[in-house]
Design a protein around this motif. Structure first.
Motif, PDB file in Angstrom:
ATOM      1  N   LEU A   1       0.821  -1.210   0.000  1.00 13.01           N
ATOM      2  CA  LEU A   1       0.000   0.000   0.000  1.00 13.01           C
ATOM      3  C   LEU A   1       0.855   1.261   0.000  1.00 13.01           C
ATOM      4  CD1 LEU A   1      -2.789  -1.127   2.476  1.00 13.01           C
ATOM      5  CD2 LEU A   1      -3.143  -0.445   0.090  1.00 13.01           C
ATOM      6  N   ALA A   2       1.954   1.238   0.747  1.00  8.66           N
ATOM      7  CA  ALA A   2       2.855   2.394   0.751  1.00  8.66           C
ATOM      8  C   ALA A   2       3.458   2.612  -0.628  1.00  8.66           C
ATOM      9  CB  ALA A   2       3.953   2.197   1.796  1.00  8.66           C
ATOM     10  N   ARG A   3       3.796   1.523  -1.316  1.00  7.78           N
ATOM     11  CA  ARG A   3       4.315   1.651  -2.683  1.00  7.78           C
ATOM     12  C   ARG A   3       3.250   2.206  -3.629  1.00  7.78           C
ATOM     13  NH1 ARG A   3       8.946  -1.956  -4.014  1.00  7.78           N
ATOM     14  NH2 ARG A   3       7.945  -2.506  -5.982  1.00  7.78           N
ATOM     15  N   ALA A   4       1.981   1.992  -3.264  1.00  3.94           N
ATOM     16  CA  ALA A   4       0.881   2.525  -4.079  1.00  3.94           C
ATOM     17  C   ALA A   4       0.520   3.951  -3.687  1.00  3.94           C
ATOM     18  CB  ALA A   4      -0.339   1.617  -3.945  1.00  3.94           C
ATOM     19  N   GLY A   5       1.282   4.551  -2.773  1.00  2.26           N
ATOM     20  CA  GLY A   5       1.088   5.950  -2.427  1.00  2.26           C
ATOM     21  C   GLY A   5       0.159   6.217  -1.266  1.00  2.26           C
ATOM     22  N   ARG A   6      -0.218   5.181  -0.514  1.00  4.57           N
ATOM     23  CA  ARG A   6      -1.122   5.377   0.614  1.00  4.57           C
ATOM     24  C   ARG A   6      -0.333   5.676   1.886  1.00  4.57           C
ATOM     25  NH1 ARG A   6      -3.528   4.923  -3.580  1.00  4.57           N
ATOM     26  NH2 ARG A   6      -5.652   4.136  -3.838  1.00  4.57           N
ATOM     27  N   ARG A   7      -0.918   6.512   2.767  1.00  6.15           N
ATOM     28  CA  ARG A   7      -0.339   6.759   4.091  1.00  6.15           C
ATOM     29  C   ARG A   7      -0.761   5.591   4.994  1.00  6.15           C
ATOM     30  NH1 ARG A   7      -2.722  11.533   6.598  1.00  6.15           N
ATOM     31  NH2 ARG A   7      -4.565  10.831   5.458  1.00  6.15           N
ATOM     32  N   VAL A   8       0.211   4.852   5.483  1.00  6.60           N
ATOM     33  CA  VAL A   8      -0.071   3.598   6.182  1.00  6.60           C
ATOM     34  C   VAL A   8       0.582   3.600   7.563  1.00  6.60           C
ATOM     35  CG1 VAL A   8       0.055   1.083   6.052  1.00  6.60           C
ATOM     36  CG2 VAL A   8      -0.045   2.433   3.945  1.00  6.60           C
ATOM     37  N   ALA A   9      -0.149   3.063   8.534  1.00  4.98           N
ATOM     38  CA  ALA A   9       0.418   2.823   9.864  1.00  4.98           C
ATOM     39  C   ALA A   9       0.142   1.380  10.253  1.00  4.98           C
ATOM     40  CB  ALA A   9      -0.185   3.767  10.901  1.00  4.98           C
ATOM     41  N   VAL A  10       1.154   0.708  10.794  1.00  3.80           N
ATOM     42  CA  VAL A  10       1.035  -0.666  11.289  1.00  3.80           C
ATOM     43  C   VAL A  10       1.035  -0.616  12.805  1.00  3.80           C
ATOM     44  CG1 VAL A  10       2.042  -2.964  11.295  1.00  3.80           C
ATOM     45  CG2 VAL A  10       2.246  -1.532   9.259  1.00  3.80           C
ATOM     46  N   LEU A  11       0.049  -1.267  13.421  1.00  2.00           N
ATOM     47  CA  LEU A  11      -0.099  -1.296  14.871  1.00  2.00           C
ATOM     48  C   LEU A  11       0.108  -2.727  15.353  1.00  2.00           C
ATOM     49  CD1 LEU A  11      -3.392   0.811  14.963  1.00  2.00           C
ATOM     50  CD2 LEU A  11      -1.044   1.663  15.090  1.00  2.00           C
ATOM     51  N   GLU A  12       1.116  -2.936  16.177  1.00  5.07           N
ATOM     52  CA  GLU A  12       1.485  -4.275  16.644  1.00  5.07           C
ATOM     53  C   GLU A  12       1.455  -4.333  18.166  1.00  5.07           C
ATOM     54  OE1 GLU A  12       2.524  -7.840  17.590  1.00  5.07           O
ATOM     55  OE2 GLU A  12       2.163  -7.364  15.472  1.00  5.07           O
ATOM     56  N   ALA A  13       0.764  -5.347  18.707  1.00  6.19           N
ATOM     57  CA  ALA A  13       0.639  -5.466  20.153  1.00  6.19           C
ATOM     58  C   ALA A  13       1.966  -5.819  20.820  1.00  6.19           C
ATOM     59  CB  ALA A  13      -0.407  -6.526  20.508  1.00  6.19           C
ATOM     60  N   GLY A  14       2.824  -6.551  20.118  1.00  8.56           N
ATOM     61  CA  GLY A  14       4.130  -6.920  20.663  1.00  8.56           C
ATOM     62  C   GLY A  14       5.238  -6.262  19.866  1.00  8.56           C
TER      63      GLY A  14
ATOM     64  N   ALA B   1      -4.968  -4.634  -3.799  1.00  8.44           N
ATOM     65  CA  ALA B   1      -5.815  -4.482  -4.988  1.00  8.44           C
ATOM     66  C   ALA B   1      -7.220  -4.031  -4.590  1.00  8.44           C
ATOM     67  CB  ALA B   1      -5.869  -5.801  -5.755  1.00  8.44           C
ATOM     68  N   LEU B   2      -7.795  -4.626  -3.551  1.00  7.08           N
ATOM     69  CA  LEU B   2      -9.145  -4.256  -3.123  1.00  7.08           C
ATOM     70  C   LEU B   2      -9.197  -2.808  -2.644  1.00  7.08           C
ATOM     71  CD1 LEU B   2     -10.207  -7.470  -1.150  1.00  7.08           C
ATOM     72  CD2 LEU B   2     -10.881  -6.802  -3.465  1.00  7.08           C
ATOM     73  N   ILE B   3      -8.210  -2.394  -1.871  1.00 14.44           N
ATOM     74  CA  ILE B   3      -8.221  -1.046  -1.284  1.00 14.44           C
ATOM     75  C   ILE B   3      -7.942   0.027  -2.335  1.00 14.44           C
ATOM     76  CG2 ILE B   3      -6.961   0.466   0.319  1.00 14.44           C
ATOM     77  CD1 ILE B   3      -6.729  -1.991   2.177  1.00 14.44           C
ATOM     78  N   THR B   4      -7.127  -0.294  -3.328  1.00 13.43           N
ATOM     79  CA  THR B   4      -6.790   0.698  -4.355  1.00 13.43           C
ATOM     80  C   THR B   4      -7.715   0.623  -5.568  1.00 13.43           C
ATOM     81  OG1 THR B   4      -5.146  -0.820  -5.319  1.00 13.43           O
ATOM     82  CG2 THR B   4      -4.361   0.778  -3.674  1.00 13.43           C
ATOM     83  N   GLY B   5      -8.711  -0.273  -5.521  1.00 12.11           N
ATOM     84  CA  GLY B   5      -9.694  -0.333  -6.590  1.00 12.11           C
ATOM     85  C   GLY B   5      -9.281  -1.099  -7.819  1.00 12.11           C
TER      86      GLY B   5
END
Length: 507
Positions: free
Chosen positions: A48-61, A376-380
């Motif tokens: 998604l980042a390569r597709a130009g989206r602002r992305v954050a990953v949230l990890e419990a550990g 693919a789903l998120i970028t249409g």
């Protein structure tokens, strides 16, 4: 277990510790929030980042330190005996789409390794599913035919590099193996370079769907995002009722330098003997190989894994006499009731929430596949295998019914039956052990530490209320219903539970 050395982490985590990432300490707004930093979550975020989206990953550990960090690290489209089953349940086209999606995932990873110059011990190897029982040869022949029909370079053979004869095997050429944590460390670094963010020790506890969606965290900060991806291996939210379609299983791993024994030169798995998976990996600067053997699967919270470790080690030492087993760990997988992963919209009404789960022990290729599909789903964009993996699929309901009913019957057996078992005794509890006792009208999970002190927590899993059981090999409380795992102090080790076991005082 006879071993010269034992580490608390897997070999992959032990040899690639990686940098720390901050915990989320303020509200955040992004295009896409990905919950979970394993192979599926990080692959999705990176694409998604390569597709130009602002992305954050949230990890419990810690990133890459969950299920992905404990894998056997085979990256293959050959998934035991899956293609003959798919040919029967999804038709030849379904089997072809499955093979193509898995193969494209491997190709995508290979391209990233080359493009980013990732030093992750990437090796091309053939993959084998073998049987030792002559009565099962017909199954293997059918699988070879189905895999070949699905488009894989598959064939039936009786010749392998294993140090013992087999009755028959499916051989799929041109597959891959690698160091999964080194791969994900590099992928994470490139994600950050692209403007993505990774937050560790940030447990997500709530999801409000809408436009935008909102995620709440245990520490307080709120994340606002147009799209949310739940990539926590077992979904931490139950609104889709996916827990009724997933069965957790735990599997043991032993590993160590191969010594002077012959390298089997391939990736092997058999459904015999409660599963045996074998491969080697680079080990040290002098050309040695690391033997990795997996098997002895069981439902979390049942049985005594110590005996399984003994059996697995004995098998490895019998067939590979020069091996020195100095690493031991366990991994956990979830299998869907129709054996096909669930990747796509979270539930029938979902518009901006997505899920990736049910990888059935093949999380590396499926995790990368999920990243490509969800992007693919998120970028249409269209994706040929979207319907195959869609969690909302309705045609599979009838096919799933027997497995679904069996899964829920097992959950009900534990939910009711475990409450009827006689309680244990604190007086009989050895240092390092744990048991369930009755105190003050409720069941408590009590652990005695090595100094003799007792630690008590509620025995009710905070997911859906089943009673936990003690895993003596790993010293953890485990839920047999849906696979949640807790440390001896009650803190969450593995979901779907997001809340710790409540602490209690003994009478």
């Amino acid at each position: 277990m006879r071993e010269q050395r034992k580490v608390t982490d897997s070999y992959w985590l032990h040899t690639a510790p990686g940098p720390d990432h901050p915990a989320l300490d303020a509200d955040l707004e992004v295009d896409v929030a990905v919950v979970g930093a394993g192979i599926a979550g990080l692959s999705t975020a990176h694409a998604l980042a390569r597709a130009g989206r602002r992305v954050a990953v949230l990890e419990a550990g810690r990133a890459a330190a969950g299920v992905t960090g404990y894998t056997t690290a085979k990256l293959t489209a050959q998934h035991t005996l899956v293609y003959d089953r798919l040919r029967r349940t999804r038709g030849p086209d379904g089997a072809r789409l499955y093979a193509r999606s898995q193969s494209e995932a491997i190709e995508h990873a290979a391209e990233l390794v080359a493009e980013l110059d990732i030093d992750c011990e990437w090796e091309t190897r053939d993959a084998y599913t073998y049987v030792g029982d002559p009565s099962r040869v017909a199954e293997v022949r059918a699988e070879a035919d189905a895999a070949r029909q699905a488009g894989l370079p598959a064939s039936f053979t009786t010749e392998t590099g294993l140090p013992f004869p087999v009755a028959g095997a499916v051989r799929v050429t041109g597959q891959a193996q690698f160091h999964p944590v080194k791969y994900l460390r590099a992928l994470t670094a490139d994600l950050l370079r692209l403007g993505g963010r990774v937050y560790e020790h940030t447990r997500v506890t709530g999801l409000t769907e809408g436009e935008p969606c909102r995620l709440t965290t245990a520490a307080g900060p709120v994340v606002t995002a147009r799209h949310v991806v739940i990539a926590t291996h077992y979904p931490v939210f139950d609104r889709a009722l996916l827990f009724a379609r997933l069965s957790p299983r735990r599997e043991l791993v032993v590993a160590g330098p191969l010594g002077d024994g012959p390298d089997p030169d391939g990736m092997y798995i058999t459904p015999d003997e409660n599963t045996r998976s074998v491969r080697t990996a680079p080990y040290g600067p002098d050309g040695q190989r690391l033997l990795v053997v997996t098997g002895e699967h069981f439902t979390p919270g049942t049985g005594d894994p110590r005996a399984g470790f003994d059996r697995l080690a004995a098998w490895a030492e019998t067939h590979f006499p020069g091996v020195t087993l100095d690493h031991a760990w366990a991994t956990q997988d979830n299998e869907s009731t129709d054996t096909v992963p669930l990747v796509g919209p979270f539930h029938p009404a979902a518009r901006h929430t997505y899920v990736a789960t049910g990888f059935g022990g093949w999380g590396l290729s499926n995790g990368i596949m999920a990243g490509l599909l969800l992007t693919a789903l998120i970028t249409g964009r269209d994706c040929l295998w979207r319907e195959l993996y869609d969690p909302r699929r309705l045609k599979s309901v009838v096919r799933e019914a027997p497995s679904l009913l069996k899964t829920q019957a097992e959950v009900a057996r534990h939910f009711v039956g475990d409450r009827l078992k006689p309680p244990g005794s604190v007086a009989d509890l050895a240092p390092g052990d744990g048991t369930l006792v009755r105190s003050g009208g409720e069941r408590l999970a009590v652990h005695r530490d090595e100094e003799g002190a007792l630690h008590a927590v509620s025995a009710r899993c905070t997911h859906l209320g089943c009673l936990v059981s003690f895993n003596r090999a790993e010293r953890a409380w485990e839920c047999p219903c849906h696979g949640s795992r807790f440390a001896v102090d009650g803190s969450v080790l593995q979901g779907p539970a997001v809340k710790p076991l409540e602490r209690r005082e003994l009478d």
